[in-house]
Write an enzyme that holds these catalytic residues in place. Structure first.
Site, PDB file in Angstrom:
ATOM      1  N   CYS A  56       1.356  -1.283   0.075  1.00 21.33           N
ATOM      2  CA  CYS A  56       0.319   0.457  -0.219  1.00 21.33           C
ATOM      3  C   CYS A  56       0.930   1.363   0.336  1.00 21.33           C
ATOM      4  O   CYS A  56       1.565   2.022   0.925  1.00 21.33           O
ATOM      5  CB  CYS A  56      -0.824   0.093   1.272  1.00 21.33           C
ATOM      6  SG  CYS A  56      -1.528   1.812   1.539  1.00 21.33           S
TER       7      CYS A  56
ATOM      8  N   CYS B  56      -0.504   4.213   2.483  1.00 23.53           N
ATOM      9  CA  CYS B  56      -0.725   4.183   3.778  1.00 23.53           C
ATOM     10  C   CYS B  56      -0.178   3.034   4.876  1.00 23.53           C
ATOM     11  O   CYS B  56       0.776   1.828   3.903  1.00 23.53           O
ATOM     12  CB  CYS B  56      -2.608   4.761   4.297  1.00 23.53           C
ATOM     13  SG  CYS B  56      -3.240   4.694   3.581  1.00 23.53           S
ATOM     14  N   SER B  57      -1.251   1.702   4.466  1.00 21.41           N
ATOM     15  CA  SER B  57      -1.026   0.466   5.455  1.00 21.41           C
ATOM     16  C   SER B  57      -2.333  -0.019   5.322  1.00 21.41           C
ATOM     17  O   SER B  57      -2.910  -0.995   5.662  1.00 21.41           O
ATOM     18  CB  SER B  57      -0.923   1.055   6.674  1.00 21.41           C
ATOM     19  OG  SER B  57      -1.880   1.866   7.630  1.00 21.41           O
ATOM     20  N   CYS B  58      -3.023  -0.136   3.978  1.00 22.71           N
ATOM     21  CA  CYS B  58      -4.531  -0.844   3.278  1.00 22.71           C
ATOM     22  C   CYS B  58      -3.617  -2.288   3.276  1.00 22.71           C
ATOM     23  O   CYS B  58      -2.551  -2.514   3.336  1.00 22.71           O
ATOM     24  CB  CYS B  58      -4.870  -0.428   2.193  1.00 22.71           C
ATOM     25  SG  CYS B  58      -5.808   1.171   2.855  1.00 22.71           S
TER      26      CYS B  58
END
Lengths: 110, 207
Positions: free
Chosen positions: B111, B114-116
């Site tokens: 991702c 971000c941090s999906c």
């Protein structure tokens, strides 16, 4: 890539394709407050108070200096605080007063 | 108010900076509960949900796909629906897309923004997945990133990198390793690692 035009085109969180250092293959068990922070943001999203995109924008808006210095959940909680103020859910006075009250309660110097 | 309100070791000790953010979490939570925007009970339940999610769920999905061709076909057609068959529920309309590794194609998930991450099947992402280095480099230099995880792919294997979003989360279906014909589904699940389901490693032959 590092020119001024690129600073305009890219948000601070838009990292894809940029050069970077080798990956440090690291992990840690979440601290209790980090897990509470994660749960709080999940429930805020579930209750349609702050959605994932707003949270991400809030993190983007912290700017590259804070993004580089804060840990993952430090960014989350600060972004959540800012977004909640921007949306008129909480006021800055409310938050500041409560932070002081919590510090007092815990016997912390401020 | 809740069991979480009392201080623990991190409060007021060591760096002032982490202490402040922890205080901020407490302050926001208390204000939001008082305004009725979140409930203490919902927060407690969400922590239980976070604790219940782990890569073991993804491992079960992968092992089932290895032993059941019809399930595998359903999984590749609609990851969210197939995972529900195993009791794993996605949330908030998030779509789970399952990517099959083959001798010709290796898939890698990142991702960049971000941090999906496919949290319902893997739990929370490891720190390195959220790191600047991984997010930056995976989409442009995937082979050197893979090499840093000890995964050296032959040049004729195509690498496909998948950039996650809030609405689209990816899970890699690794290749079943050689020499596992005698293993049952549970034993197979025991071979499947989190990193293999992110795509930074392959599942190794046991022994």
């Amino acid at each position: 890539m590092t020119g001024a035009d690129d600073l305009i085109r890219r948000g601070a969180n838009d990292l894809g394709g940029l050069p970077a250092e080798p990956i440090v293959i690291s992990d840690h068990e979440l601290l209790p407050w980090e897990k509470r922070c994660h749960a709080l943001l999940d429930v805020l999203a579930e209750n349609r108070v702050v959605n994932t995109e707003e949270k991400r924008r809030g993190i983007d808006d912290l700017g590259s200096e804070l993004l580089g210095k804060l840990t993952y959940y430090e960014k989350w909680v600060l972004a959540a605080s800012n977004v909640l103020m921007q949306k008129g859910v909480l006021t800055s006075d409310e938050i500041a007063q409560r932070v002081e009250a919590v510090q007092d309660r815990l016997g912390m110097a401020r | 108010m809740t069991a979480h309100d009392h201080p623990h070791a991190a409060v007021g000790e060591g760096d002032e900076l982490p202490g402040y953010f922890e205080i901020l979490e407490i302050a926001l939570r208390e204000l939001l509960i008082e305004k009725g925007l979140v409930s203490a009970d919902a927060l407690r339940r969400q922590i239980e949900i976070l604790d219940s999610r782990s890569p073991a769920l993804g491992s079960r999905v992968v092992a089932r796909a290895w032993v059941d061709a019809a399930f595998k076909a359903r999984l590749l057609a609609d990851g969210s629906a197939a995972c529900e068959e195993l009791g794993v529920t996605m949330y908030d309309g998030t779509k789970l897309i399952v990517l099959e590794n083959t001798p010709e194609v290796h898939n890698l998930v990142v991702c960049t923004l971000c941090s999906c991450y496919p949290r319902p099947v893997l739990g929370l992402p490891p720190d390195w997945y959220k790191s600047r280095a991984y997010r930056s480099r995976a989409v442009r230099w995937p082979r050197s990133v893979l090499a840093e995880f000890g995964t050296n792919l032959p040049d004729d294997v195509e690498v496909r990198v998948h950039d996650s979003t809030a609405a689209m989360r990816y899970l890699v279906l690794p290749m079943r390793p050689e020499g596992t014909d005698d293993l049952d589904e549970d034993a197979l699940a025991g071979l499947v690692t989190r990193d293999a389901m992110i795509g930074v490693t392959r599942v190794a032959t046991p022994g």
